[in-house]
Design a protein around this motif. Structure first.
Motif, short mmCIF file in Angstrom:
data_model
loop_
_atom_site.label_atom_id
_atom_site.label_comp_id
_atom_site.label_asym_id
_atom_site.label_seq_id
_atom_site.Cartn_x
_atom_site.Cartn_y
_atom_site.Cartn_z
N ARG A 84 -5.58 -30.01 -6.77
CA ARG A 84 -4.32 -30.75 -6.58
C ARG A 84 -3.28 -30.27 -7.57
NH1 ARG A 84 -4.49 -35.49 -3.40
NH2 ARG A 84 -6.62 -35.74 -2.61
N VAL A 85 -2.08 -30.10 -7.06
CA VAL A 85 -0.97 -29.63 -7.88
C VAL A 85 0.29 -30.28 -7.31
CG1 VAL A 85 -0.81 -27.56 -6.41
CG2 VAL A 85 0.15 -27.49 -8.69
N ASP A 86 1.32 -30.43 -8.15
CA ASP A 86 2.60 -30.93 -7.62
C ASP A 86 3.43 -29.75 -7.13
OD1 ASP A 86 2.09 -33.55 -8.17
OD2 ASP A 86 3.32 -33.65 -9.99
N GLY A 87 4.20 -29.97 -6.09
CA GLY A 87 5.13 -28.94 -5.65
C GLY A 87 6.02 -28.53 -6.82
N GLY A 88 6.18 -27.22 -7.02
CA GLY A 88 7.00 -26.73 -8.13
C GLY A 88 6.20 -26.37 -9.36
#
Ligand code: C2O
Ligand code: CU
Length: 498
Positions: A84-88
């Motif tokens: 999981r990662v945040d956009g950007g």
């Protein structure tokens, strides 16, 4: 010929023989994965924050729910870990290869820097046995993605996992989120995907012990020696029954006898992130007693649309919303044109499921590409094309060989583009099989509806025009996401030149 091609696909010749690149005509020079243009495109993405992870590709013994198989996996589970990662944000993943074969990791659907795309011979050297590679790239767009090797038919082993890119502005109008990964499974059941491939390429003329259909009894549509080709009616709603008969179909790495059980409270609104990680199987998904609302396709928002079933091709991802009733409900994924079923169980109360799995997925409205409209602001703005490439998808079962414009990779002609161009790919399926067409490093709008995607199903004889902006320099794979079609030739390069 075949030995040469296979050694190319498995990385035997070192990075990009740059021979393939120099095939570009007219004095145009290819933009390589390590060029300044790639670095400056990445710098312009202005990353915010770093997320790290590690993956170890290795042989593993995995329990699929009573069916125990020796396979290759990322860690000890199938699917591998969900990242999981945040956009950007920047994702940095250290990959170690403890397989007895070369491998790589491709970040399917991500518009990333070319040298991190994970395609041996095109963007990096294969990761050797005992070797390692650090992937590090900015992840621009929120959505549901997955990762898998881009070597041979390793996708058809247990080597896949989901990459969720969170939207920092997600309104979060749901109570919980479930990841559902669909797969067709053969590895460790007496043959490996490499055996399946060898059977297919050995040709249908050879009989086998299991019943004389040739190809080790693996051909779909077994009423005809032509397998899934042209066997009208065998392909289900999508017109495509695939080439391989699998002993098992999985949801989240489980066979139906001991399925994954997903629990919630009655009335909960759940976001389903569904990934079709299969190699040769289109699935029809449904949840007994419930309507499904599609909200995203390949990570991109669409106008919410409701139906009873959803068609997912290999490599496609869909996000759905569903409001749960009170009880226990089978969630089924039925392989198009094949026998068998994948199953998970949704439970908001005790008791046995009130509908049998087999009864769920045969009637009602089917959601597919044709049902979708893009959410405002997500399409590629209208503009005249600077360049159109025509791609004819075709092939034959005997010999087993798949082509783009009559040639098999790596002999396919690269699709030349230049930075800043509007490019149109006019893709025609000239065969009676389905082909999920996937483009790396870009997303396209499907002309007509404008729906934004990176993987799109072409039904037999269907033609689609895909519009994209050439804004991500490098050398990008474009191929059918049937692992056996791609490995036997249905692949080319979208290659930037200057
Ligand atoms: Cu998921 Cu080139 O592929
Ligand atoms: Cu195909």
């Amino acid at each position: 010929m075949s030995a040469t091609r296979r050694s190319v696909l498995t990385g035997g010749l070192g990075l990009l023989g740059l021979g393939a690149l120099s095939a570009c005509g007219g004095g145009a020079r290819p933009v390589g994965p390590r060029s300044a243009a790639v670095a400056s495109t990445e710098a312009a993405r202005h990353a915010r924050g770093l997320v790290t992870a590690s993956l170890r590709a290795a042989p593993a013994t995995v329990d699929l729910g009573g069916v125990v198989v020796d396979t290759w996996a990322f860690g000890d589970t199938v699917p591998g870990p969900t990242l999981r990662v945040d956009g950007g944000q920047v994702l940095r993943v250290d990959v170690r290869n403890d397989l007895p074969a070369d491998t790589s990791v491709h970040w399917h659907g991500i518009r990333l820097r070319n040298d991190m795309d994970g395609v041996p011979m095109m963007t990096q050297d294969a990761i050797r046995p005992g070797g390692a590679f650090r992937y590090e790239f900015t992840v621009p767009d929120p959505g549901t993605y997955f990762f898998h090797p881009h070597v041979g038919v390793q996708l058809d082993r247990g080597l896949y996992g989901v990459l969720v890119v969170e939207d920092p502005h997600e309104p979060g109008r749901y109570d919980d989120e479930w990841v559902l990964v669909l797969d067709d499974w053969v590895d460790g059941t007496g043959r490996t995907p490499d055996d399946v491939l060898a059977g297919l390429t050995a040709g249908s003329g050879t009989a086998d012990a299991s019943g004389g259909h040739g190809m080790g009894g693996m051909m779909g549509g077994s009423t005809s020696g032509m397998g899934g080709m042209g066997s009208g009616g065998m392909g289900g709603m999508s017109g495509g029954g695939g080439d391989v008969v699998y002993p098992h179909y999985l949801v989240n790495g489980r066979v139906p006898d001991d399925p994954d059980v997903l629990r919630a409270r009655p009335g909960d609104r759940i976001r389903l992130r569904v990934v079709n990680a299969a190699s040769d199987t289109v699935f029809r998904l449904s949840l007994a007693g419930h309507r499904l609302t599609v909200t995203h396709s390949d990570g991109w928002p669409v106008e919410p649309v409701e139906g009873d079933m959803l068609l997912l091709a290999m490599g496609e991802r869909y996000d759905l919303l569903v409001t749960l009733g009170d009880g226990a409900f089978p969630l089924t994924a039925t392989p198009e044109g094949k026998d068998g079923q994948a199953l998970a169980l949704v439970r908001t109360a005790g008791g046995t499921p009130r509908t049998t799995a087999a009864a769920t997925a045969t009637s009602g409205s089917v959601l597919s590409l044709e049902s979708l409209r893009p959410l405002a602001g997500t399409t590629i703005a209208a503009r005249e094309s600077d360049r159109t490439h025509d791609l004819a998808l075709s092939g034959s079962m005997n010999p087993y060989r798949w082509t783009i414009n009559g040639r098999s990779f790596p002999d396919t002609d690269p699709l030349e583009v230049r930075s800043s161009e509007r490019v149109s790919l006019a893709v025609s399926n000239m065969s009676m099989m389905v082909h999920p067409f996937h483009l790396h490093g870009h997303t396209f709008s499907v002309r007509g509806s404008g729906v934004r995607k990176d993987t799109v199903l072409l039904r037999p004889m269907q033609r689609l025009v895909l519009d994209l902006d050439a804004d991500n320099p490098g050398q990008w794979a474009a191929h059918c996401h049937n692992a056996y079609h791609a490995e036997t030739g249905m692949m080319t390069t979208l290659g930037y030149v200057t």
